[in-house]
Write a protein that holds these residues in place. Structure first.
Motif, short mmCIF file in Angstrom:
data_model
loop_
_atom_site.label_atom_id
_atom_site.label_comp_id
_atom_site.label_asym_id
_atom_site.label_seq_id
_atom_site.Cartn_x
_atom_site.Cartn_y
_atom_site.Cartn_z
N GLY A 1 47.80 65.64 28.14
CA GLY A 1 48.55 65.69 29.22
C GLY A 1 47.80 64.95 30.54
N TYR A 2 48.34 65.06 31.71
CA TYR A 2 47.73 64.57 32.91
C TYR A 2 46.75 65.69 33.41
CZ TYR A 2 46.94 62.84 37.55
OH TYR A 2 46.46 62.13 38.69
N GLY A 3 45.67 65.41 34.01
CA GLY A 3 44.75 66.41 34.68
C GLY A 3 43.44 66.05 34.62
N ALA A 4 42.68 66.69 35.46
CA ALA A 4 41.12 66.71 35.24
C ALA A 4 40.57 67.29 33.67
CB ALA A 4 40.47 67.51 36.52
N ILE A 5 41.17 68.12 33.37
CA ILE A 5 40.49 68.68 32.03
C ILE A 5 40.87 68.06 31.15
CG2 ILE A 5 40.48 70.59 30.55
CD1 ILE A 5 40.94 72.59 32.95
N PRO A 6 42.01 67.56 30.68
CA PRO A 6 42.24 66.61 29.62
C PRO A 6 41.70 65.15 29.88
CG PRO A 6 44.31 67.56 30.32
CD PRO A 6 43.34 67.95 31.42
N ASP A 7 41.55 64.86 30.91
CA ASP A 7 40.59 63.57 31.19
C ASP A 7 39.11 64.00 30.88
OD1 ASP A 7 42.39 61.46 31.84
OD2 ASP A 7 42.80 62.53 33.54
N ALA A 8 38.75 65.13 31.20
CA ALA A 8 37.24 65.31 30.69
C ALA A 8 36.90 65.48 29.19
CB ALA A 8 36.85 66.80 31.22
N VAL A 9 38.19 65.85 28.44
CA VAL A 9 38.23 65.87 26.98
C VAL A 9 38.09 64.35 26.41
CG1 VAL A 9 39.45 66.36 24.90
CG2 VAL A 9 39.56 68.09 26.88
N VAL A 10 38.84 63.70 27.10
CA VAL A 10 39.00 62.29 26.51
C VAL A 10 37.48 61.63 26.88
CG1 VAL A 10 39.69 59.94 27.17
CG2 VAL A 10 41.35 61.81 27.04
N MET A 11 36.83 61.85 27.98
CA MET A 11 35.56 61.23 28.02
C MET A 11 34.32 61.72 27.26
SD MET A 11 35.41 61.78 32.16
CE MET A 11 33.68 61.17 32.26
N GLN A 12 34.71 62.68 26.39
CA GLN A 12 33.97 63.00 25.53
C GLN A 12 34.40 63.12 24.01
OE1 GLN A 12 31.83 66.95 26.92
NE2 GLN A 12 33.65 66.77 28.58
N LEU A 13 35.16 62.10 23.77
CA LEU A 13 35.65 61.96 22.46
C LEU A 13 35.15 60.45 21.85
CD1 LEU A 13 39.23 63.16 22.53
CD2 LEU A 13 37.23 64.38 21.66
N THR B 1 52.27 61.96 21.70
CA THR B 1 52.08 62.56 22.92
C THR B 1 53.27 62.34 23.90
OG1 THR B 1 50.70 63.08 24.82
CG2 THR B 1 51.15 60.61 24.21
N GLU B 2 53.47 62.91 24.93
CA GLU B 2 54.55 62.69 25.79
C GLU B 2 54.15 61.81 26.96
OE1 GLU B 2 55.47 66.65 27.16
OE2 GLU B 2 54.56 66.46 29.10
N MET B 3 52.83 61.62 27.27
CA MET B 3 52.35 60.89 28.37
C MET B 3 51.21 60.02 27.71
SD MET B 3 50.44 61.43 31.72
CE MET B 3 48.91 60.98 31.45
N ILE B 4 51.37 58.53 28.00
CA ILE B 4 50.32 57.79 27.73
C ILE B 4 49.86 57.32 28.99
CG2 ILE B 4 51.83 55.53 27.66
CD1 ILE B 4 49.94 54.57 25.45
N GLY B 5 48.46 57.33 29.07
CA GLY B 5 47.65 57.24 30.34
C GLY B 5 46.44 56.31 30.07
#
Length: 431
Positions: free
Chosen positions: A215-227, A237-241
């Motif tokens: 989803g959208y938000g600081a924590i999901p984006d923090a996950v993405v950065m570490q993948l 997903t429901e949202m593509i960002g």
């Protein structure tokens, strides 16, 4: 008549296009940046000429002039999910709020439980076959089009033409207006050390070949950065960002190992930068579909190792998540959180993560509480909860006893609150 001639016949100014609306009509508008700004501004300008009109939408992005308590009897917002522009009105009572799972909104519209008389939507330019793409938000909009008396499009060359079940033909359109303004860009949220720590815990538990719902938000984006070191991840997903796009560009997301629709990224709305919208345009790896397809727990759960990452504001000792209200005051909405928690629970090897900072208001309030604040809307139930993650660690709750849950949650609470939480658990006979 040619498609081009039909297009020309239906092209109107925004002011005139809005006049298809009648008193008492329910207008349905798509999610987020799929909302048509030119049409909604024209509706705002003329709102005093209408009576009893509603505008139903998830996640409004801009605060148009019809967000006005003095004219709510003329044009009134109907929130399927409360956002920044609608929050004050929802809490004050002059904006209505409809509780619903995101995945079930199309069915509610089809059954007439949620009205759809007119649809306003952004759309891509028409192709040579007479089709437009509602790529930025087919969500519940495709169902609304089937029920509506009138469909009004805001055609914009900056809207991507995407694949999937997100198309409408010129013969289905009542009126259209044109704009060339850039599609609104939504930047990435700020990531601090707390969000980064939570993101690392989650990222460490994501295996190669997993399929992501982010989803959208600081924590999901923090996950993405570490993948970035993972391999062959997929997306349902429901949202593509922008985070998903970044992982595609890094070669991390390939969708090769998905069980369901391999090779395809599936989403129901787009939210991000101009670069993201360009990435979506005629990209055969991206498909945009209605939300009753993307968020159906049975369909999404057919992907092995489905990872669902969603945030909450408060969680109690049993694992009940209050993700959409502050006590009795609506703050956001149910959205797709419960849909994807259940999907991940169905998935072979799936994991559903509920993430939250351990405290609020400068460490003065623990977000882990013995019981939810009275009146809090429960989003994810105690029976669906799986993993809970704060900056202090991971608590696995699914299948565990109430006593185990309380102990596990206290262990990932902020240290300054652990003693009082322990005492509360003892009084509740949980420790």
């Amino acid at each position: 008549m040619s498609f081009e001639a039909l297009y020309a016949q239906k092209r109107l100014s925004a002011h005139d296009a809005v006049r298809v609306v009648k008193n008492g009509d329910a207008i349905v508008v798509p999610t987020g940046v799929a909302e048509p700004p030119t049409l909604l501004k024209a509706l705002s300008d003329q709102r005093r000429e209408f009576e009893g009109v509603t505008v139903g939408q998830i996640l409004p992005i801009q605060k148009y002039d019809y967000f006005d308590p003095e004219t709510s009897r003329n044009v009134r917002h109907l929130a399927y999910f409360v956002g920044g522009p609608s929050r004050a009105g929802a809490q004050a009572g002059w904006i209505d709020y409809v509780p619903a799972y995101f995945s079930e909104l199309p069915a509610l519209i089809e059954q007439g439980l949620v009205k759809s008389d007119v649809v306003f939507s952004m759309a891509s330019p028409m192709d040579k076959h007479g089709w437009f793409s509602l790529s930025l938000g087919p969500d519940y909009t495709m169902a609304a089009i089937k029920k509506a008396r009138a469909v009004v499009l805001e055609v914009n060359p900056n809207v991507p033409f995407a694949a999937g079940n997100c198309h409408i033909h010129i013969s289905q359109v009542t009126a259209l207006t044109e704009s060339e303004d850039p599609v609104l860009e939504v930047g990435l949220p700020k990531i601090g050390p707390v969000q980064e720590a939570i993101g690392k815990y989650v990222a460490d538990m994501i295996e190669d070949g997993a399929t992501l719902q982010i989803g959208y938000g600081a924590i999901p984006d923090a996950v993405v950065m570490q993948l970035t070191h993972k391999k062959d991840l997929g997306v349902h997903t429901e949202m593509i960002g922008d985070g998903i796009m970044t992982l595609v560009e890094a070669g991390v997301i390939t969708n090769r190992r998905k069980n369901y629709l391999p090779g395809k990224m599936i989403a129901t709305f787009g939210l991000g930068s101009k670069k993201l919208y360009q990435f979506m345009d005629r990209n055969p790896a991206v498909e945009m579909h209605p939300v009753d397809f993307t968020n159906d727990p049975y369909l999404a759960g057919q992907n092995d190792k489905l990872i669902a990452i969603n945030a909450t504001m408060q969680i109690d000792f049993l694992g009940q998540c209050g993700s959409e209200s502050q006590g009795i005051k609506p703050y956001s909405g149910t959205g797709g959180q419960a849909d994807f928690v259940r999907a991940a629970n169905r998935s072979r090897g799936g994991k559903a993560f509920i993430v939250l900072p351990s405290t609020a208001k400068d460490d003065t309030i623990s977000r882990i509480a013995p019981t939810l604040t009275p009146g809090t809307h429960v989003t994810t139930s105690k029976n669906d909860i799986d993993y809970v993650v704060t900056e202090y660690g991971v608590a696995q709750l699914r299948g565990q006893s109430a006593q185990h849950r309380a102990k596990a949650l206290i262990s990932i609470a902020h240290p300054k609150f652990r003693d009082e939480l322990t005492e509360a658990a003892k009084k509740m006979n949980l420790l």
